[in-house]
Design an enzyme around this catalytic site. Structure first.
Site, mmCIF file in Angstrom:
data_model
loop_
_atom_site.group_PDB
_atom_site.id
_atom_site.type_symbol
_atom_site.label_atom_id
_atom_site.label_comp_id
_atom_site.label_asym_id
_atom_site.label_seq_id
_atom_site.Cartn_x
_atom_site.Cartn_y
_atom_site.Cartn_z
ATOM 1 N N ASP A 196 0.782 -1.231 0.000
ATOM 2 C CA ASP A 196 0.000 0.000 0.000
ATOM 3 C C ASP A 196 0.816 1.285 0.000
ATOM 4 O O ASP A 196 0.478 2.233 -0.699
ATOM 5 C CB ASP A 196 -0.904 0.038 1.242
ATOM 6 N N GLU A 440 3.227 -9.219 11.535
ATOM 7 C CA GLU A 440 2.770 -8.774 10.220
ATOM 8 C C GLU A 440 3.975 -8.480 9.319
ATOM 9 O O GLU A 440 4.024 -8.892 8.168
ATOM 10 C CB GLU A 440 1.909 -7.525 10.382
#
Length: 492
Positions: A196, A440
Site C-alpha cells: 500500500d 505482520e
C-alpha cells in the site's frame, strides 16, 4: 479428534516428579494456534485487531498454508471469498463481516456502498464488500489446495466449482484492466497492488488531491504507531481515489492512478499457469492458458524490465500529460513512464518458470546485492531499496520485510535452481517468524516485529515452508515449484 484440536490441545495429566522439564511449543503448533485463533468459521482474518474482515490475497496465502493442516478448511477459505465475487468477475479486496462494528475498520462498508454504488458492475446484494481488488494469487492457491488432497477435492467437486469464478476473475483483469493496451493488468489504487505505502506510488499519488482530513477517521492508528503507518497526506489521497472510483460506479478506465506493477502481473501469470493445470484436471486442455501465460511473460519483460537496475520496475500510465492541441485538451499516452524506484515487487517475477535465464540470473544478483542484501545484510528481503532515499525499516511497505514476499522470493529461487540461497532464506523466514510472534512485518536488519502480532499469512506460510525439504526444487515437469502432482502430494 480433528488435527487442529490435536495440535492445540494441552495434556490433561498432572505433571509428576520424573517428567522432563517443559520445552517451548514447536513452531508448527504455534503457527496452527494463530490460524485457529483467527478462524471465524468460514474464513480467516489476517488479524483479530487491525484487520477483522476477510482480505482477498491474505486468504489465498492462508489457504496455501492451511492445506497442510486441513485441506477442507483451505477449500472453504477460497469458496467463502469467491462467494462475494462480482458479476463482472472482480474479486473484491475485502469481504466484510457484518458482526464487526463499522468503526472497527476504515474504510468500512458504509464507505464502499458496494451493493448500491457497485450495482452496474454486478456487486452482490447479500454481502458487503470493497470495490477494488488485490493481487490474483487465487488460482495458484486453488491448485495447491487441490494437490494437498486430490481425493477430497474431487469428492467435493472443489475445482469444478471454483474454476468458473477464477476464469471470470482473470478475464476481468486481462480485459477491463488492460489500461495500457499491451496486455498487462493495471492497478488503479495503491491498495490493489497490496504494497500500500510503497515509495513507488509517491510520484503517481502526487497528482491526486487528498480528501479533507475531517472527512474520514483512520482506525489503523488505534492499533499501530503513526510513525510506522502511512502519513495523513497519503491516506487522504488513498481515500480520494477510492471515493472517486465509487462515485463512478466502480467503472474502470478513468482513474487518476493507473500503474502496471511487476508483482501483480507476475502473480497473474503464475495463476494463469495454475488455471491451465486446473483445466487439465477437469478434462479440458490448458494449452491456450499456458500460451497466454507465456505471452504475458513476454509483455512483462518488454514493458517493465530495466536492465540498468537489474530488476523490474512499475510503469506509471498516467505520467506525461500532453496539453491542449491536436489530440484534445488533455491526452495521456498509454505507454506511460517507468518509475525509478526499486521495490520488492520488481523481484517477485523470479517465481515465473518461463523467465529468460539471463533475467532470472540478474534478479538473483540484484536480490543479493546492496539494494536488498539478501543473505548478507538483511534477515529477510526488504520491501524497498536499502539505499533509497525513502527507505525506512519500520514504516509500512517503505522498507520492512514481509513474509508473503519473502515466501514468493524463496519459491522463485528454487524455481531457477538457486537452492542454497532458497534454503538460507527458508531458514531465516522460519527463525524470524518464530521469534517475532508471527508478526505482520519486521525490521529487515534486526527482525524486530512490527505491525500486528499473530498475523494470518505469516503463520500459514510458516506451515508451508515447514513442509519444504532441503533439495526441493523445480518439478520434473519443468514447470516450476508450483506444479504439484499427486505423487508430490502436499510438499510445499
Amino acid at each position: 479428534m480433528d488435527r487442529t484440536a490435536q495440535l492445540t490441545s494441552r495434556a490433561s495429566a498432572h505433571p509428576i516428579a520424573y517428567d522432563p522439564p517443559p520445552v517451548p511449543r514447536s513452531l508448527h503448533v504455534r503457527a496452527v494456534q494463530v490460524l485457529e485463533d483467527n478462524w471465524t468459521g468460514a474464513s480467516t482474518v489476517p488479524s483479530r485487531s487491525l484487520y477483522p474482515h476477510q482480505w482477498s490475497w491474505d486468504s489465498a496465502f492462508i489457504a496455501i498454508g492451511l492445506r497442510h493442516l486441513s485441506p477442507l478448511r483451505a477449500q472453504t477459505e477460497l469458496e467463502t471469498l469467491l462467494a462475494a465475487q462480482w458479476a463482472d468477475g472482480r474479486i473484491p479486496h475485502i469481504v466484510f463481516n457484518p458482526s464487526v462494528p463499522l468503526d472497527a475498520y476504515f474504510p468500512s462498508p458504509d464507505f464502499w456502498r458496494s451493493s448500491t454504488a457497485g450495482r452496474a458492475a454486478g456487486a452482490p446484494r447479500t454481502v458487503q464488500t470493497s470495490g477494488i481488488v488485490q493481487p490474483p494469487v487465487h488460482a495458484l492457491a486453488a491448485w495447491l489446495v487441490h494437490c494437498a488432497d486430490p481425493g477430497l477435492s474431487r469428492a467435493r467437486g472443489f475445482l469444478a466449482r471454483v474454476y468458473p469464478g477464477l476464469a471470470a476473475w482473470h478475464r476481468y483483469l486481462l480485459h477491463s484492466r488492460d489500461l495500457g493496451g499491451a496486455g498487462l493488468a493495471s492497478v488503479i489504487h495503491p491498495w490493489e497492488q497490496g504494497m500500500d505505502n510503497s515509495p513507488c506510488w509517491d510520484a503517481p499519488l502526487s497528482r491526486v488531491t487528498p480528501a479533507p482530513a475531517r472527512s474520514f477517521r483512520r482506525a489503523d492508528l488505534d492499533h499501530g504507531a503513526p510513525e510506522d503507518r502511512p502519513t495523513d497526506l497519503d491516506y487522504g489521497r488513498y481515500v480520494r481515489l477510492a471515493t472517486d472510483y465509487r462515485d463512478r460506479g466502480y467503472a474502470d478506465g478513468a482513474s487518476q492512478f493507473a500503474v502496471e506493477d511487476p508483482a501483480f502481473n507476475a502473480l497473474l501469470i503464475a495463476s494463469e499457469h495454475a488455471l491451465a493445470r486446473i483445466a487439465g484436471e477437469l478434462g479440458a486442455t490448458g494449452t491456450a492458458r499456458h500460451a497466454r501465460a507465456q505471452r504475458l511473460t513476454t509483455a512483462l519483460v518488454d514493458r517493465l524490465w530495466d536492465p540498468v537496475s537489474g530488476m523490474f520496475l512499475c510503469r506509471d500510465l498516467r505520467a506525461g500529460h500532453v496539453e491542449s492541441g491536436a489530440l484534445g485538451p488533455e491526452h495521456r499516452s498509454p505507454s506511460g513512464t517507468l518509475i525509478p524506484e526499486l521495490s520488492i515487487s520488481g523481484l517477485v517475477p523470479l517465481l515465473l518458470p518461463d523467465l529468460p535465464h539471463d533475467i532470472a540470473t540478474a534478479l538473483v544478483r540484484t536480490a543479493r546485492g546492496p539494494h536488498f542484501g539478501l543473505g548478507t545484510t538483511t534477515h529477510l528481503p526488504p520491501s524497498y531499496d536499502l539505499l533509497g532515499e525513502a527507505f525506512d525499516p519500520h514504516r509500512y511497505w517503505r522498507g520492512p520485510a514481509w513474509f508473503n514476499t519473502s515466501w514468493l522470493i524463496e519459491r522463485g529461487l528454487r524455481t531457477h535452481g538457486a537452492q542454497d540461497q532458497a534454503e538460507a532464506l527458508r531458514t531465516a523466514f522460519l527463525d524470524t517468524a518464530g521469534t517475532s510472534g508471527f508478526a505482520e512485518y519486521v525490521d529487515p536488519y534486526t527482525g524486530e516485529p512490527c505491525g500486528a502480532p499473530g498475523f494470518g499469512w505469516t503463520a500459514a506460510l510458516t506451515l508451508d515452508l515447514l513442509h519444504v525439504r532441503p533439495g526441493d526444487g523445480v518439478s520434473s515437469a519443468g514447470t516450476g515449484t508450483f506444479d504439484m502432482t499427486e505423487k508430490g502430494g502436499n510438499r510445499g
